[in-house]
Design a protein around this motif. Structure first.
Motif, mmCIF file in Angstrom:
data_model
loop_
_atom_site.group_PDB
_atom_site.id
_atom_site.type_symbol
_atom_site.label_atom_id
_atom_site.label_comp_id
_atom_site.label_asym_id
_atom_site.label_seq_id
_atom_site.Cartn_x
_atom_site.Cartn_y
_atom_site.Cartn_z
ATOM 1 N N PRO A 121 51.200 -87.424 -3.196
ATOM 2 C CA PRO A 121 50.403 -88.419 -3.933
ATOM 3 C C PRO A 121 51.221 -89.272 -4.894
ATOM 4 N N TRP A 122 52.277 -88.684 -5.472
ATOM 5 C CA TRP A 122 53.119 -89.470 -6.373
ATOM 6 C C TRP A 122 53.750 -90.658 -5.644
ATOM 7 N N PHE A 123 54.274 -90.412 -4.443
ATOM 8 C CA PHE A 123 54.946 -91.497 -3.722
ATOM 9 C C PHE A 123 53.938 -92.513 -3.197
ATOM 10 N N ILE A 124 52.802 -92.024 -2.742
ATOM 11 C CA ILE A 124 51.770 -92.949 -2.268
ATOM 12 C C ILE A 124 51.390 -93.930 -3.375
ATOM 13 N N GLU A 125 51.249 -93.411 -4.585
ATOM 14 C CA GLU A 125 50.938 -94.297 -5.710
ATOM 15 C C GLU A 125 52.126 -95.186 -6.055
ATOM 16 N N SER A 126 53.328 -94.607 -6.060
ATOM 17 C CA SER A 126 54.508 -95.356 -6.460
ATOM 18 C C SER A 126 54.766 -96.557 -5.563
ATOM 19 N N ARG A 127 54.559 -96.406 -4.268
ATOM 20 C CA ARG A 127 54.844 -97.497 -3.339
ATOM 21 C C ARG A 127 53.734 -98.540 -3.306
ATOM 22 N N SER A 128 52.599 -98.264 -3.944
ATOM 23 C CA SER A 128 51.449 -99.167 -3.838
ATOM 24 C C SER A 128 51.662 -100.488 -4.574
ATOM 25 N N SER A 129 52.507 -100.503 -5.605
ATOM 26 C CA SER A 129 52.770 -101.722 -6.358
ATOM 27 C C SER A 129 53.967 -101.480 -7.266
ATOM 28 N N ARG A 130 54.427 -102.540 -7.915
ATOM 29 C CA ARG A 130 55.530 -102.402 -8.861
ATOM 30 C C ARG A 130 55.037 -102.196 -10.293
ATOM 31 N N THR A 131 53.744 -102.096 -10.464
ATOM 32 C CA THR A 131 53.188 -102.018 -11.817
ATOM 33 C C THR A 131 52.324 -100.785 -12.059
ATOM 34 N N ASN A 132 52.133 -99.936 -11.036
ATOM 35 C CA ASN A 132 51.272 -98.763 -11.211
ATOM 36 C C ASN A 132 51.958 -97.734 -12.121
ATOM 37 N N PRO A 133 51.219 -96.761 -12.667
ATOM 38 C CA PRO A 133 51.799 -95.791 -13.610
ATOM 39 C C PRO A 133 52.987 -94.998 -13.058
ATOM 40 N N LYS A 134 53.096 -94.856 -11.744
ATOM 41 C CA LYS A 134 54.209 -94.103 -11.157
ATOM 42 C C LYS A 134 55.174 -95.029 -10.412
ATOM 43 N N ALA A 135 55.158 -96.298 -10.749
ATOM 44 C CA ALA A 135 56.018 -97.268 -10.061
ATOM 45 C C ALA A 135 57.496 -96.896 -10.162
ATOM 46 N N ASP A 136 57.880 -96.256 -11.280
ATOM 47 C CA ASP A 136 59.291 -95.926 -11.515
ATOM 48 C C ASP A 136 59.590 -94.441 -11.308
ATOM 49 N N TRP A 137 58.726 -93.750 -10.581
ATOM 50 C CA TRP A 137 58.944 -92.324 -10.339
ATOM 51 C C TRP A 137 59.933 -92.069 -9.204
ATOM 52 N N TYR A 138 60.215 -93.041 -8.405
ATOM 53 C CA TYR A 138 61.175 -92.919 -7.306
ATOM 54 C C TYR A 138 62.260 -93.971 -7.480
ATOM 55 N N VAL A 139 63.303 -93.899 -6.679
ATOM 56 C CA VAL A 139 64.443 -94.798 -6.832
ATOM 57 C C VAL A 139 64.215 -96.044 -5.974
ATOM 58 N N TRP A 140 63.731 -97.075 -6.608
ATOM 59 C CA TRP A 140 63.452 -98.358 -5.950
ATOM 60 C C TRP A 140 64.494 -99.381 -6.387
ATOM 61 N N ALA A 141 64.855 -100.287 -5.472
ATOM 62 C CA ALA A 141 65.827 -101.337 -5.809
ATOM 63 C C ALA A 141 65.614 -102.536 -4.903
ATOM 64 N N ASP A 142 65.908 -103.703 -5.458
ATOM 65 C CA ASP A 142 65.806 -104.937 -4.679
ATOM 66 C C ASP A 142 66.953 -105.025 -3.674
ATOM 67 N N PRO A 143 66.736 -105.760 -2.589
ATOM 68 C CA PRO A 143 67.827 -105.947 -1.620
ATOM 69 C C PRO A 143 68.896 -106.874 -2.184
ATOM 70 N N LYS A 144 70.054 -106.843 -1.551
ATOM 71 C CA LYS A 144 71.063 -107.848 -1.847
ATOM 72 C C LYS A 144 70.546 -109.207 -1.363
ATOM 73 N N PRO A 145 71.155 -110.293 -1.787
ATOM 74 C CA PRO A 145 70.683 -111.619 -1.373
ATOM 75 C C PRO A 145 70.580 -111.810 0.133
ATOM 76 N N ASP A 146 71.416 -111.066 0.892
ATOM 77 C CA ASP A 146 71.364 -111.203 2.351
ATOM 78 C C ASP A 146 70.377 -110.230 3.000
ATOM 79 N N GLY A 147 69.597 -109.504 2.170
ATOM 80 C CA GLY A 147 68.586 -108.604 2.693
ATOM 81 C C GLY A 147 69.045 -107.197 2.960
ATOM 82 N N THR A 148 70.331 -106.932 2.819
ATOM 83 C CA THR A 148 70.840 -105.595 3.095
ATOM 84 C C THR A 148 70.564 -104.663 1.920
#
Length: 553
Positions: A121-148
């Motif tokens: 349930p933590w990950f399901i909530e975390s991936r749902s948006s960048r603003t939910n209460p558990k948004a920062d519970w997992y290691v998320w990062a933007d892609p490089k400019p070329d999408g990699t």
């Protein structure tokens, strides 16, 4: 000549019960099935605990039994505070623990807290948006400019260590399967939540925790890419030409300095309960022993750790001395736990010999060796029977790691096949069902518990007698260890505590060897170890192939 086999199974029960303990690892889905579905369960563990207690061990370690989709055989947890229905219920667990304690066995459970299942349930909530209460519970990062991917980090299970998520339009980190996203331990809320899951089991009365991938909790906040690895090793760890993961120097995706702070928080929690212990799994390549020292030195982090240094193919006097001496030199007042086999590696009888006629001899010698090294012991189920690695076909495989790297690497299923109890029963007594989750080799069935019970010189009886010998000598539980200079074919050392000094000389080669006792050692009294006769002639130790000598000094 003295033969010492008197059994003393008493053990002082205090806060240091774990120091020098023998811990029996149970892989629940392969231990005992009571429902006929071909999968082991917790009631089956309870049923077979008398066998475990008969070995003279101090504790059991249960591999994961938590609620899970089972993509990685339970190491992908979706509920840390419940039992997966395939294994039973919390009530079954409580009954099992009560029986273990009645038999004098401590209970250690796996804590897989570096990552969860993507169905948690933590990950399901975390991936749902960048603003939910558990948004920062997992290691998320933007892609490089070329999408990699943000970094070059790799997954141990093959491919990149990042997976694109179309909902958040970001990558998430996974050290293992794509379905095992890594938690963000830089977030204090994540640490608190994980400590709460530990507290749940402490309140139920468990005696300790085996911490899976304990050096993987934190990642580099700057998201720096790893440099290439330059290897200088002699046999430990993964094969670098099979898995490209080993081609990186993992400076930034694990083993970060912030981990120390969390381990101190965990230790403080354990210390708030009576007589609890922790053992960490350290996988850090050539740095593993240094990481072990860092995590166990002092009384404010882990009680003990084990590494993969003795879980590889090397079985030579020179290599074992190198590993042990490194620990003696670097671990100031910490503690190490040794294992030759577990659920992740080829069984050591197969690793240490290619000759079937040597199987029993190697099994007995390795049991004696690990029993007299300085440290605690992890014994993997079936090890006490001298089981070899099972040969499985691709169609038999269930391990995602093995399926990914077949045929270069056959995976971990060969060491996870069901336990064999009664040779003449259906599926060797493991299950009455039509089919077991992994096949049971015929040569395993012939080595069943009941078959070896009837043999006074069996591998099973050897383990019992060897552990009894260990318990009768406090120098072997937590005494000092000092190496003696020999040629590279022999391993010689003294274990000492109080007024007791024991000399051990191991010949791990296939040729007879002689060892001349140092004159400074004075008079020695040979002691026959279980399964071995100590021969001393005119001050020289006579060793057969795959042999050991012991003496009181």
């Amino acid at each position: 000549m003295v033969l010492e086999t008197t059994r003393d199974t008493t053990r002082k029960v205090d806060g240091n019960w774990w120091r020098g303990a023998v811990i029996y690892q149970i892989y629940p889905r392969s231990f005992q099935d009571t429902t006929g579905d071909g999968l082991g369960d917790i009631k089956g563990i309870t049923q077979r605990l008398p066998h475990v207690a008969s070995l003279g061990v101090d504790a059991i370690w249960l591999s994961p039994f938590f609620t899970s989709p089972m993509a990685d055989m339970g190491y992908d947890v979706s509920d840390y505070c419940n039992v997966d229905p395939m294994f039973g219920t919390l009530a079954d667990f409580d009954e099992m623990m009560t029986e273990a304690h009645r038999l004098g066995l401590k209970v250690i459970i796996d804590q897989v807290i570096s990552h969860t299942s993507d169905r948690h349930p933590w990950f399901i909530e975390s991936r749902s948006s960048r603003t939910n209460p558990k948004a920062d519970w997992y290691v998320w990062a933007d892609p490089k400019p070329d999408g990699t991917a943000p970094t070059n980090w790799l997954s141990i299970f093959g491919g990149p260590g990042w997976e694109w998520d179309g909902v958040r339009k970001q990558y998430y980190m996974h050290n293992f399967l794509i379905s095992q996203p890594d938690l963000n331990f830089h977030n204090p809320d994540v640490q608190d939540a994980m400590l709460d899951t530990v507290r749940f089991w402490l309140d139920r009365g468990v005696d300790g925790f085996r911490l899976d991938t304990v050096n993987y909790y934190f990642h580099d906040k700057q998201l720096r890419s790893n440099p290439p690895m330059v290897y200088d090793t002699d046999g430990a760890g993964m094969e670098t030409d099979t898995n490209p993961y080993s081609m990186q120097n993992h400076l930034y995706d694990k083993t970060q300095p912030e981990n120390i702070g969390f381990l101190k928080r965990l230790r403080a929690l354990l210390d708030s309960y009576d007589n609890r212990a922790s053992v960490g799994e350290v996988g850090d390549g050539p740095r593993s022993l240094n990481t072990l020292a860092l995590y166990t030195t002092g009384d404010d982090k882990l009680h003990m750790c084990y590494t993969f240094d003795l879980l590889g193919p090397a079985f030579s006097a020179a290599y074992i001395r190198k590993v042990m001496q490194t620990v003696l030199d670097t671990v100031v007042n910490g503690w190490v736990c040794w294992a030759f086999s577990n659920h992740d590696v080829v069984r050591h009888v197969t690793r240490f010999t290619e000759d079937p006629s040597e199987q029993d001899r190697v099994a007995k010698l390795s049991a004696t060796l690990i029993s007299v090294l300085r440290g605690s012991i992890c014994l993997y189920q079936g090890e006490e029977l001298g089981l070899s690695e099972a040969e499985l076909t691709y169609e038999d495989l269930r391990d995602p790691y093995g399926i990914r790297f077949w045929p270069a690497f056959k995976g971990r299923d060969g060491c996870r096949t069901p336990m064999v109890w009664e040779a003449g029963e259906t599926h060797a007594g493991f299950s009455e069902g039509a089919k077991t989750w992994l096949p049971i080799p015929a040569d395993h069935a012939s080595r069943s518990v009941d078959a070896q019970e009837a043999m006074p010189d069996s591998v099973l009886q050897h383990y019992r007698e060897t552990f009894a010998f260990r318990k009768n000598h406090h120098a072997l539980i937590d005494g000092d260890m000092t190496f003696i200079e020999t040629n590279q074919d022999l391993l010689a050392f003294v274990r000492e505590k109080g007024g007791e000094k024991l000399l051990f000389v191991f010949n791990l080669t296939r040729e007879p060897q002689n060892f001349v006792l140092p004159k400074r050692m004075g008079d020695v009294m040979p002691v026959d170890l279980p399964g071995f006769v100590s021969k001393l002639e005119a001050g020289a130790v006579k060793l057969d192939a795959l042999d050991v000598f012991c003496a009181r000094v």
